[in-house]
Design an enzyme around this catalytic site. Structure first.
Site, mmCIF file in Angstrom:
data_model
loop_
_atom_site.group_PDB
_atom_site.id
_atom_site.type_symbol
_atom_site.label_atom_id
_atom_site.label_comp_id
_atom_site.label_asym_id
_atom_site.label_seq_id
_atom_site.Cartn_x
_atom_site.Cartn_y
_atom_site.Cartn_z
ATOM 1 N N GLU A 191 -15.691 -4.101 -21.814
ATOM 2 C CA GLU A 191 -16.225 -5.373 -22.326
ATOM 3 C C GLU A 191 -17.527 -5.735 -21.616
ATOM 4 O O GLU A 191 -17.914 -5.068 -20.653
ATOM 5 C CB GLU A 191 -15.178 -6.470 -22.107
ATOM 6 N N ARG A 198 1.414 1.872 -3.630
ATOM 7 C CA ARG A 198 0.183 2.380 -4.278
ATOM 8 C C ARG A 198 -0.010 3.866 -3.909
ATOM 9 O O ARG A 198 -0.372 4.674 -4.730
ATOM 10 C CB ARG A 198 -1.060 1.604 -3.820
ATOM 11 N N ASN A 206 -13.029 2.340 -5.555
ATOM 12 C CA ASN A 206 -11.604 2.661 -5.670
ATOM 13 C C ASN A 206 -11.061 3.273 -4.388
ATOM 14 O O ASN A 206 -11.750 4.023 -3.706
ATOM 15 C CB ASN A 206 -11.367 3.608 -6.845
ATOM 16 N N VAL A 207 -9.792 2.972 -4.153
ATOM 17 C CA VAL A 207 -9.144 3.508 -2.954
ATOM 18 C C VAL A 207 -8.301 4.733 -3.318
ATOM 19 O O VAL A 207 -7.721 5.368 -2.452
ATOM 20 C CB VAL A 207 -8.318 2.412 -2.239
ATOM 21 N N ASP A 208 -8.213 5.055 -4.613
ATOM 22 C CA ASP A 208 -7.516 6.285 -5.009
ATOM 23 C C ASP A 208 -8.439 7.484 -4.763
ATOM 24 O O ASP A 208 -9.619 7.307 -4.437
ATOM 25 C CB ASP A 208 -7.070 6.203 -6.487
ATOM 26 N N TYR A 260 0.826 -1.214 0.000
ATOM 27 C CA TYR A 260 0.000 0.000 0.000
ATOM 28 C C TYR A 260 0.863 1.269 0.000
ATOM 29 O O TYR A 260 0.445 2.296 -0.544
ATOM 30 C CB TYR A 260 -1.003 -0.012 1.169
ATOM 31 N N THR A 272 -16.360 -1.513 -13.640
ATOM 32 C CA THR A 272 -16.300 -2.510 -12.561
ATOM 33 C C THR A 272 -16.709 -3.871 -13.103
ATOM 34 O O THR A 272 -17.610 -3.982 -13.923
ATOM 35 C CB THR A 272 -17.124 -2.065 -11.313
ATOM 36 N N HIS A 320 -14.795 1.084 -0.089
ATOM 37 C CA HIS A 320 -13.692 0.170 0.226
ATOM 38 C C HIS A 320 -12.505 0.872 0.872
ATOM 39 O O HIS A 320 -11.386 0.361 0.851
ATOM 40 C CB HIS A 320 -13.233 -0.573 -1.042
HETATM 41 P P1 NAD Z 1 -11.746 -5.087 -11.439
HETATM 42 O O1 NAD Z 1 -10.275 -4.902 -11.604
HETATM 43 O O2 NAD Z 1 -12.267 -6.359 -10.912
HETATM 44 O O3 NAD Z 1 -12.410 -4.843 -12.870
HETATM 45 C C1 NAD Z 1 -12.060 -3.741 -13.673
HETATM 46 C C2 NAD Z 1 -13.140 -3.586 -14.715
HETATM 47 O O4 NAD Z 1 -12.869 -2.400 -15.433
HETATM 48 C C3 NAD Z 1 -13.179 -4.727 -15.738
HETATM 49 O O5 NAD Z 1 -14.526 -5.117 -15.924
HETATM 50 C C4 NAD Z 1 -12.598 -4.104 -17.007
HETATM 51 O O6 NAD Z 1 -13.197 -4.627 -18.185
HETATM 52 C C5 NAD Z 1 -12.965 -2.652 -16.831
HETATM 53 N N1 NAD Z 1 -12.048 -1.720 -17.473
HETATM 54 C C6 NAD Z 1 -10.692 -1.799 -17.549
HETATM 55 N N2 NAD Z 1 -10.190 -0.731 -18.176
HETATM 56 C C7 NAD Z 1 -11.261 0.044 -18.520
HETATM 57 C C8 NAD Z 1 -11.394 1.276 -19.192
HETATM 58 N N3 NAD Z 1 -10.336 1.948 -19.649
HETATM 59 N N4 NAD Z 1 -12.634 1.780 -19.387
HETATM 60 C C9 NAD Z 1 -13.732 1.115 -18.942
HETATM 61 N N5 NAD Z 1 -13.668 -0.052 -18.283
HETATM 62 C C10 NAD Z 1 -12.440 -0.581 -18.082
HETATM 63 O O7 NAD Z 1 -12.244 -3.856 -10.584
HETATM 64 P P2 NAD Z 1 -13.432 -3.653 -9.545
HETATM 65 O O8 NAD Z 1 -14.673 -4.260 -10.110
HETATM 66 O O9 NAD Z 1 -13.399 -2.217 -9.189
HETATM 67 O O10 NAD Z 1 -13.032 -4.497 -8.261
HETATM 68 C C11 NAD Z 1 -11.715 -4.437 -7.796
HETATM 69 C C12 NAD Z 1 -11.451 -4.062 -6.357
HETATM 70 O O11 NAD Z 1 -10.062 -3.698 -6.372
HETATM 71 C C13 NAD Z 1 -12.143 -2.825 -5.850
HETATM 72 O O12 NAD Z 1 -12.825 -3.213 -4.725
HETATM 73 C C14 NAD Z 1 -11.045 -1.818 -5.448
HETATM 74 O O13 NAD Z 1 -11.085 -1.550 -4.080
HETATM 75 C C15 NAD Z 1 -9.742 -2.496 -5.710
HETATM 76 N N6 NAD Z 1 -8.841 -1.729 -6.633
HETATM 77 C C16 NAD Z 1 -8.853 -0.370 -6.632
HETATM 78 C C17 NAD Z 1 -8.048 0.338 -7.531
HETATM 79 C C18 NAD Z 1 -8.095 1.843 -7.485
HETATM 80 O O14 NAD Z 1 -8.361 2.416 -6.442
HETATM 81 N N7 NAD Z 1 -7.842 2.539 -8.613
HETATM 82 C C19 NAD Z 1 -7.232 -0.347 -8.433
HETATM 83 C C20 NAD Z 1 -7.231 -1.758 -8.398
HETATM 84 C C21 NAD Z 1 -8.058 -2.437 -7.492
#
Ligand code: NAD
Length: 238
Positions: A209, A62, A97-99, A59, A182, A114
């Protein structure tokens, strides 16, 4: 494409996909690994008990990335901030997202279900504190002054998401529900569409997708969030 009604209350759920084009890697896209780690290693209480220093290091990296010059809100975050500013009704963003890219883009009404990278928690008092620095096992907690008591203020697998009562209230009252970037496999967020729909909301999914829950939505917009969200916002404001 058109909406055929004027929404009064919009709830937007965002996931890792909305931040992907800002350079933050998603969770599941790379063989179920998060930044090359098994998710249970770095995102579960058991993983933290086993190797707290590894979890802190994960973390810390990150957080450093988020605070670096490399990462900025992208057009999708900016479009949602504009929507919040210009929309006459009620709007809230529930993010997994945690960002803090929504806040950096200017969004005000953001619920972090989250947790947040820029917060830490004392395991003894349960107090959540703002934090931009690295945390280590030996970092003294500013609240109880002991070492070994700090953890990232992030909801891990097996833990209960934050602000669920408020989220359920929003989902039961909205007339437009939008899910962006998501995968629809992390619960309870994956069932928000059903909750919103059973209360009469029109539901739109935005993703690169088709997902496991795409069939639950009334409309699916396929493509990168930086393009699709801007178009969707124009549609709502038009
Ligand atoms: P996930 O990684 O499971 O799924 C990501 C989804 O985003 C996929 O369905 C993918 O097809 C789609 N995607 C990827 N790039 C894209 C784009 N450019 N435009 C549109 N869609 C796009 O993510 P989730 O469902 O958010 O679950 C993951 C968990 O991981 C969350 O609970 C979160 O807390 C954590 N997480 C957070 C971050 C962050 O804060 N940025 C990053 C990674 C994981």
């Amino acid at each position: 494409m058109n909406l055929n009604f004027n929404p009064q209350h919009i709830v937007i759920l965002t996931g890792a996909g909305i931040s992907a084009e800002s350079g933050i890697r998603t969770f599941r896209d790379a063989n179920g690994l998060w930044e090359d780690h098994d998710i249970m290693e770095v995102a579960s209480p058991q993983g933290f008990d086993r190797d707290p220093e590894l979890v802190h290091r994960f973390y810390n990296l990150r957080r450093q990335q988020l605070l670096s010059d490399e990462v900025h809100p992208n057009q999708a975050h900016l479009s949602l901030a504009k929507l919040e500013e210009d929309f006459k009704g009620k709007l809230s963003i529930i993010t997994q997202n945690v960002d803090n890219l929504h806040e950096q883009a200017g969004s005000k009404n953001v619920i972090h279900m989250h947790g947040e990278l820029l917060r830490m928690k004392c395991v003894e008092t349960g107090k959540s504190l703002l934090n931009k620095r690295d945390i280590h096992v030996e970092t003294p907690c500013p609240c109880c002054l002991k070492t070994g008591n700090l953890r990232p203020d992030i909801v891990w697998f097996g833990e209960y998401p934050m602000h669920m009562a408020k989220i359920e209230e929003e989902l039961s009252q909205c007339d437009l529900f939008i899910s962006i970037g998501t995968s629809g496999v992390v619960y309870p967020a994956a069932m928000f569409v059903q909750l919103a729909k059973s209360n009469g909301a029109y539901c739109i999914e935005v993703n690169l997708e088709q997902t496991q829950v795409s069939d639950d939505f009334d409309m699916h917009m396929q493509g990168p969030a930086t393009e699709t969200v801007e178009n969707l916002v124009k549609l709502i404001l038009s």
